[in-house]
Design a protein around this motif. Structure first.
Motif, PDB file in Angstrom:
ATOM      1  N   ASN A 135       0.850  -1.190   0.000  1.00 30.68           N
ATOM      2  CA  ASN A 135       0.000   0.000   0.000  1.00 30.68           C
ATOM      3  C   ASN A 135       0.886   1.241   0.000  1.00 30.68           C
ATOM      4  OD1 ASN A 135      -2.474   1.536   0.274  1.00 30.68           O
ATOM      5  ND2 ASN A 135      -1.872   1.888   2.397  1.00 30.68           N
ATOM      6  N   TYR A 136       0.597   2.176  -0.905  1.00 28.95           N
ATOM      7  CA  TYR A 136       1.427   3.382  -1.005  1.00 28.95           C
ATOM      8  C   TYR A 136       0.581   4.623  -0.784  1.00 28.95           C
ATOM      9  CZ  TYR A 136       4.695   6.856  -2.859  1.00 28.95           C
ATOM     10  OH  TYR A 136       5.522   7.947  -3.003  1.00 28.95           O
ATOM     11  N   ASP A 137       0.962   5.403   0.217  1.00 32.30           N
ATOM     12  CA  ASP A 137       0.317   6.684   0.490  1.00 32.30           C
ATOM     13  C   ASP A 137       1.116   7.759  -0.241  1.00 32.30           C
ATOM     14  OD1 ASP A 137      -0.568   9.122   1.531  1.00 32.30           O
ATOM     15  OD2 ASP A 137      -1.052   8.226   3.479  1.00 32.30           O
ATOM     16  N   GLU A 138       0.613   8.159  -1.406  1.00 34.41           N
ATOM     17  CA  GLU A 138       1.370   9.086  -2.260  1.00 34.41           C
ATOM     18  C   GLU A 138       1.539  10.452  -1.610  1.00 34.41           C
ATOM     19  OE1 GLU A 138       1.273  10.565  -6.946  1.00 34.41           O
ATOM     20  OE2 GLU A 138      -0.116   9.033  -6.231  1.00 34.41           O
ATOM     21  N   GLU A 139       0.533  10.877  -0.886  1.00 38.11           N
ATOM     22  CA  GLU A 139       0.590  12.203  -0.264  1.00 38.11           C
ATOM     23  C   GLU A 139       1.688  12.282   0.793  1.00 38.11           C
ATOM     24  OE1 GLU A 139      -2.263  15.172   2.364  1.00 38.11           O
ATOM     25  OE2 GLU A 139      -3.173  13.535   1.219  1.00 38.11           O
ATOM     26  N   ARG A 140       1.800  11.246   1.601  1.00 40.58           N
ATOM     27  CA  ARG A 140       2.797  11.237   2.675  1.00 40.58           C
ATOM     28  C   ARG A 140       4.083  10.513   2.278  1.00 40.58           C
ATOM     29  NH1 ARG A 140      -0.154   9.339   8.071  1.00 40.58           N
ATOM     30  NH2 ARG A 140      -0.849   7.647   6.735  1.00 40.58           N
ATOM     31  N   GLU A 141       4.090   9.919   1.097  1.00 38.94           N
ATOM     32  CA  GLU A 141       5.254   9.181   0.596  1.00 38.94           C
ATOM     33  C   GLU A 141       5.674   8.064   1.552  1.00 38.94           C
ATOM     34  OE1 GLU A 141       8.488  11.438  -1.280  1.00 38.94           O
ATOM     35  OE2 GLU A 141       7.300  13.242  -0.923  1.00 38.94           O
ATOM     36  N   ILE A 142       4.689   7.337   2.049  1.00 37.05           N
ATOM     37  CA  ILE A 142       4.958   6.203   2.930  1.00 37.05           C
ATOM     38  C   ILE A 142       4.447   4.932   2.249  1.00 37.05           C
ATOM     39  CG2 ILE A 142       4.513   5.128   5.165  1.00 37.05           C
ATOM     40  CD1 ILE A 142       4.127   7.915   6.343  1.00 37.05           C
ATOM     41  N   ARG A 143       5.344   4.006   2.012  1.00 35.41           N
ATOM     42  CA  ARG A 143       4.965   2.731   1.404  1.00 35.41           C
ATOM     43  C   ARG A 143       4.964   1.656   2.492  1.00 35.41           C
ATOM     44  NH1 ARG A 143       5.016   1.257  -3.763  1.00 35.41           N
ATOM     45  NH2 ARG A 143       6.296   3.067  -4.313  1.00 35.41           N
ATOM     46  N   VAL A 144       3.857   0.954   2.616  1.00 36.43           N
ATOM     47  CA  VAL A 144       3.726  -0.116   3.612  1.00 36.43           C
ATOM     48  C   VAL A 144       3.610  -1.449   2.889  1.00 36.43           C
ATOM     49  CG1 VAL A 144       2.365  -1.046   5.517  1.00 36.43           C
ATOM     50  CG2 VAL A 144       2.583   1.441   5.233  1.00 36.43           C
ATOM     51  N   THR A 145       4.530  -2.341   3.171  1.00 35.47           N
ATOM     52  CA  THR A 145       4.524  -3.665   2.554  1.00 35.47           C
ATOM     53  C   THR A 145       4.416  -4.718   3.651  1.00 35.47           C
ATOM     54  OG1 THR A 145       6.008  -2.836   0.817  1.00 35.47           O
ATOM     55  CG2 THR A 145       5.720  -5.218   0.971  1.00 35.47           C
ATOM     56  N   GLY A 197       5.001 -15.954  10.211  1.00 35.38           N
ATOM     57  CA  GLY A 197       4.489 -14.781  10.899  1.00 35.38           C
ATOM     58  C   GLY A 197       4.296 -13.608   9.956  1.00 35.38           C
ATOM     59  N   ASN A 198       4.081 -12.428  10.528  1.00 35.77           N
ATOM     60  CA  ASN A 198       3.807 -11.212   9.766  1.00 35.77           C
ATOM     61  C   ASN A 198       4.992 -10.252   9.852  1.00 35.77           C
ATOM     62  OD1 ASN A 198       0.912 -11.811   9.163  1.00 35.77           O
ATOM     63  ND2 ASN A 198       0.770 -11.750  11.397  1.00 35.77           N
ATOM     64  N   TYR A 199       5.361  -9.690   8.705  1.00 35.37           N
ATOM     65  CA  TYR A 199       6.462  -8.728   8.627  1.00 35.37           C
ATOM     66  C   TYR A 199       5.945  -7.481   7.920  1.00 35.37           C
ATOM     67  CZ  TYR A 199       9.226 -12.906   9.626  1.00 35.37           C
ATOM     68  OH  TYR A 199       9.728 -14.043  10.206  1.00 35.37           O
ATOM     69  N   ILE A 200       5.849  -6.395   8.663  1.00 33.11           N
ATOM     70  CA  ILE A 200       5.321  -5.139   8.111  1.00 33.11           C
ATOM     71  C   ILE A 200       6.479  -4.153   7.955  1.00 33.11           C
ATOM     72  CG2 ILE A 200       3.698  -3.242   8.469  1.00 33.11           C
ATOM     73  CD1 ILE A 200       2.122  -5.155  10.339  1.00 33.11           C
ATOM     74  N   THR A 201       6.668  -3.669   6.729  1.00 33.61           N
ATOM     75  CA  THR A 201       7.774  -2.754   6.446  1.00 33.61           C
ATOM     76  C   THR A 201       7.232  -1.384   6.046  1.00 33.61           C
ATOM     77  OG1 THR A 201       9.058  -4.624   5.631  1.00 33.61           O
ATOM     78  CG2 THR A 201       9.907  -2.440   5.145  1.00 33.61           C
ATOM     79  N   LEU A 202       7.635  -0.349   6.784  1.00 30.87           N
ATOM     80  CA  LEU A 202       7.291   1.035   6.442  1.00 30.87           C
ATOM     81  C   LEU A 202       8.502   1.676   5.786  1.00 30.87           C
ATOM     82  CD1 LEU A 202       5.460   0.325   9.056  1.00 30.87           C
ATOM     83  CD2 LEU A 202       5.212   2.800   9.260  1.00 30.87           C
ATOM     84  N   GLU A 203       8.354   2.076   4.537  1.00 27.79           N
ATOM     85  CA  GLU A 203       9.421   2.779   3.831  1.00 27.79           C
ATOM     86  C   GLU A 203       9.046   4.253   3.736  1.00 27.79           C
ATOM     87  OE1 GLU A 203      11.320   0.513   0.391  1.00 27.79           O
ATOM     88  OE2 GLU A 203       9.374  -0.479   0.567  1.00 27.79           O
ATOM     89  N   ALA A 204       9.858   5.095   4.356  1.00 24.74           N
ATOM     90  CA  ALA A 204       9.585   6.529   4.408  1.00 24.74           C
ATOM     91  C   ALA A 204      10.870   7.285   4.064  1.00 24.74           C
ATOM     92  CB  ALA A 204       9.089   6.929   5.792  1.00 24.74           C
ATOM     93  N   PRO A 205      11.032   7.719   2.814  1.00 23.08           N
ATOM     94  CA  PRO A 205      12.278   8.352   2.365  1.00 23.08           C
ATOM     95  C   PRO A 205      12.708   9.557   3.203  1.00 23.08           C
ATOM     96  CG  PRO A 205      10.862   7.866   0.489  1.00 23.08           C
ATOM     97  CD  PRO A 205      10.054   7.592   1.714  1.00 23.08           C
ATOM     98  N   LYS A 206      11.735  10.279   3.771  1.00 23.97           N
ATOM     99  CA  LYS A 206      12.062  11.489   4.532  1.00 23.97           C
ATOM    100  C   LYS A 206      12.378  11.188   5.998  1.00 23.97           C
ATOM    101  CE  LYS A 206       9.211  14.562   1.662  1.00 23.97           C
ATOM    102  NZ  LYS A 206       8.022  15.450   1.668  1.00 23.97           N
ATOM    103  N   LEU A 207      12.424   9.904   6.351  1.00 24.49           N
ATOM    104  CA  LEU A 207      12.683   9.545   7.738  1.00 24.49           C
ATOM    105  C   LEU A 207      14.073   9.996   8.190  1.00 24.49           C
ATOM    106  CD1 LEU A 207      11.030   8.086   9.910  1.00 24.49           C
ATOM    107  CD2 LEU A 207      12.188   5.965   9.268  1.00 24.49           C
ATOM    108  N   ALA A 208      14.991  10.108   7.245  1.00 30.19           N
ATOM    109  CA  ALA A 208      16.357  10.533   7.566  1.00 30.19           C
ATOM    110  C   ALA A 208      16.484  12.055   7.634  1.00 30.19           C
ATOM    111  CB  ALA A 208      17.337   9.972   6.541  1.00 30.19           C
TER     112      ALA A 208
END
Length: 318
Positions: free
Chosen positions: A34-44, A62-73
């Motif tokens: 799922n990609y939130d284009e407005e916030r630029e957060i991709r959740v896989t 089990g479940n592995y949830i990955t949040l990719e947020a380019p502006k996190l740095a």
């Protein structure tokens, strides 16, 4: 050579991507994106549902949830708050559903003296610890209707304590009897673009030190007696990975060169496994086992640790 191929990553997402690159479908592994284009957060979300899928992926069921947020740095307070809120939602999903009032032990794994490995201790530093207050005065002493008792421990690493991390946590769990353990640790990534920009949540526990090949005993429900949720951020990347990425760029450049096109075509014929093994052989022994981290890692790790601790503080009612 191919059988020995093992990509150095702690991210389930990257393990799945490796098979997708080879056009291999894995039975028992489900991927949702799922990609939130407005916030630029991709959740896989990678769900490993069978033992066969677990063996292929090299990770437990089990479940592995990955949040990719380019502006996190980037030092953007508003953006970090959004990531923190997103994290809180997914952590709530991973908590044991049957517990109304959940006693939580946060384990800040890692070595405080080594900045790329200090994420866990930094998160523990920023937590609002409430277990002792709730135990002494009751949950209403906090001035809120719902407060889950929160405690924390920074067990250090085996080189500092002489004890396995799981031994320390198991002892604390036995004495304090939390309903769930949340283990926070630094990870290793395959893709350098994910360094300090990705957060992985899982309900399968964690292997301290696995990202840098220093495998310690796993911290899981089976080893400590209560469910273990893992939170990890990749802060380092294997040197072989960087060289491998540089090789890919070189091959693409060779394909457009009249004089070197032949060499590029030969190298392009190697699959991902063969390229990675070739790189490991080329850089050994001088760079083999070396890990690289961004130059601003000290500032970034402190910032991300605060983002994670805010999600935990808000989730557990502090």
């Amino acid at each position: 050579m191919i059988e020995k191929y093992s990509i150095r990553t702690d991210l389930a997402l990257e393990q799945k991507e490796r098979f997708e690159a080879d056009n291999v479908e894995i039975p028992g592994v489900v991927l949702e994106e799922n990609y939130d284009e407005e916030r630029e957060i991709r959740v896989t979300t990678v769900r490993i549902t069978t033992e066969n899928g677990a063996r292929t992926m090299g990770k437990p069921v089990g479940n592995y949830i990955t949040l990719e947020a380019p502006k996190l740095a980037v030092p953007d307070e508003y953006y970090h708050r959004e990531v923190s809120e997103e994290m809180e939602c997914f952590l709530r999903q991973l908590l044991p559903a049957e517990k109304k009032d959940c006693s939580v032990l946060v384990a800040g794994l890692g070595n405080r003296q080594v900045t790329p490995d200090a994420l866990g201790p930094y998160v523990a530093d920023n937590l609002n610890i409430t277990r002792h207050i709730v135990k002494e005065y009751g949950k209403y002493a906090m001035g809120k209707d719902r407060v889950d008792p929160l405690s924390a421990i920074v067990p250090g690493v085996m080189g500092q304590t002489g004890m396995e991390t799981v031994e320390i946590i198991r002892g604390v769990v036995k004495e304090t009897k939390p309903d769930v353990v949340i283990a926070v640790d630094a990870l290793a990534a395959r893709n350098s673009k994910r360094l300090n920009r990705t957060i992985q949540l899982s309900d399968t526990g964690i292997n301290p030190g696995s990202g840098v090949g220093n495998h310690r005993n796993a911290i899981t429900k089976e080893t400590v007696g209560v469910p273990v949720i893992a939170i990890g951020v990749p802060t380092v990347v294997d040197a072989a990975t960087i060289v491998s990425d540089a090789m890919e760029s070189l091959i693409r450049a060779m394909e457009t060169s009249d004089t070197l096109r032949g060499v590029g075509v030969v190298l392009q014929g190697y699959n991902a496994a063969e390229k990675y093994e070739l790189v490991k052989e080329l850089i050994a022994p001088h760079l083999n086992g070396m890990f690289v981290t961004p130059k601003d890692v000290d500032e970034t790790v402190k910032r991300i640790s605060y983002t994670i601790s805010e999600a935990l503080n808000h989730l557990f009612g502090s």
